[in-house]
Design an enzyme around this catalytic site. Structure first.
Site, short mmCIF file in Angstrom:
data_model
loop_
_atom_site.label_atom_id
_atom_site.label_comp_id
_atom_site.label_asym_id
_atom_site.label_seq_id
_atom_site.Cartn_x
_atom_site.Cartn_y
_atom_site.Cartn_z
N ARG A 139 -5.81 -4.20 -1.60
CA ARG A 139 -4.97 -3.77 -0.47
C ARG A 139 -5.75 -2.87 0.47
NH1 ARG A 139 -0.23 -1.44 -3.74
NH2 ARG A 139 0.78 -0.91 -1.77
N LYS A 187 3.68 6.53 5.03
CA LYS A 187 4.46 5.93 6.13
C LYS A 187 5.97 6.00 5.84
CE LYS A 187 2.48 1.80 6.11
NZ LYS A 187 1.45 1.89 5.07
N ARG A 242 0.38 -5.24 11.28
CA ARG A 242 -0.73 -5.01 10.35
C ARG A 242 -1.97 -5.79 10.76
NH1 ARG A 242 2.63 -3.42 5.67
NH2 ARG A 242 1.28 -2.57 4.06
N ARG A 251 2.60 6.62 -7.50
CA ARG A 251 3.85 5.99 -7.06
C ARG A 251 4.22 4.84 -7.99
NH1 ARG A 251 3.98 3.83 -1.00
NH2 ARG A 251 2.64 2.22 -1.88
N ARG A 280 6.94 0.24 -8.80
CA ARG A 280 6.64 -0.76 -7.76
C ARG A 280 5.49 -1.65 -8.23
NH1 ARG A 280 5.36 0.32 -1.34
NH2 ARG A 280 3.87 -1.37 -1.23
#
Ligand code: AMP
Length: 194
Positions: A147, A14, A91, A130, A136
């Site tokens: 998630r 995204k 969401r 990532r 992160r």
């Protein structure tokens, strides 16, 4: 105004595709995840609340999230932006309903929802990569499964919600980033013409 929701699971691309959309269509970027991470970094009251949910892989409650979004929308520099790209919001179905209302008050609407579709195995690989590359905090093995569960249970129903409004555009989110963007652009250019 041209308002686009970029929709997909964590790790579906995204953020990357939002940047391409901003460059192509001159849109104002609203990334709720980035806003929350900024609050966490500054240790604000909102940041403390957000951290408690994000570290557990859970969503921030709808009413709080809707207030945050309303605030962000009011900051939209209308003179310069040609519309908004919503990245990470809505969401949940209640958030989608709230977004419709907020935009209606401004005489506008969601024009298109771009759904980046990627299978779960690839999502897990991408998120862990990532996490290693950017540090992160929520991109770790412990929260990734949660998630994805949250995504399937609470967020994916939005695909039906927007399909029934004729706004959902499914895009294969695997493969070359620029090719993915070409398919997005092809769809959005058609929406813009109508
Ligand atoms: P993202 O960067 O979009 O993946 O968001 C990171 C985290 O922020 C999510 O896992 C959620 O905990 C929280 N978050 C971001 N956007 C929302 C939203 N619209 N509603 C609830 N929680 C959100």
């Amino acid at each position: 105004m041209f308002n686009v929701v970029i929709f997909g699971a964590p790790g579906s691309g995204k953020g990357t595709q939002s940047q391409n959309l901003i460059d192509e269509y001159g849109l104002y970027h609203i990334s709720t995840g980035e806003v929350l991470r900024d609050h966490i970094a500054r240790n604000t009251e909102l940041g403390k609340i957000a951290q408690s949910y994000i570290s557990q892989g859970q969503l921030i409650p709808d009413d709080l999230m809707v207030d945050i979004l309303e605030d962000l929308l009011d900051k939209n520099p209308k003179e310069t932006a040609k519309g908004v790209i919503f990245d990470g919001f809505p969401r949940t179905v209640p958030q989608a309903r709230a977004l419709t209302e907020m935009l209606e008050k401004k005489g506008s609407k969601v024009h298109a929802v771009v759904g980046l579709e990627v299978n779960d195995d690839e999502l897990v690989d991408r998120i862990l990569k990532r996490g290693r590359e950017t540090g992160r905090a929520d991109d770790n093995l412990e929260t990734v499964k949660k998630r994805l569960d949250v995504y399937h249970n609470q967020t994916l129903p939005l695909r039906d919600f927007y399909t029934s409004e004729g706004k959902y555009h499914a895009i294969n989110g695997s493969g070359d980033v620029s090719k993915i963007f070409e398919s997005i652009k092809e769809r959005l250019d058609k929406v813009k013409q109508n």
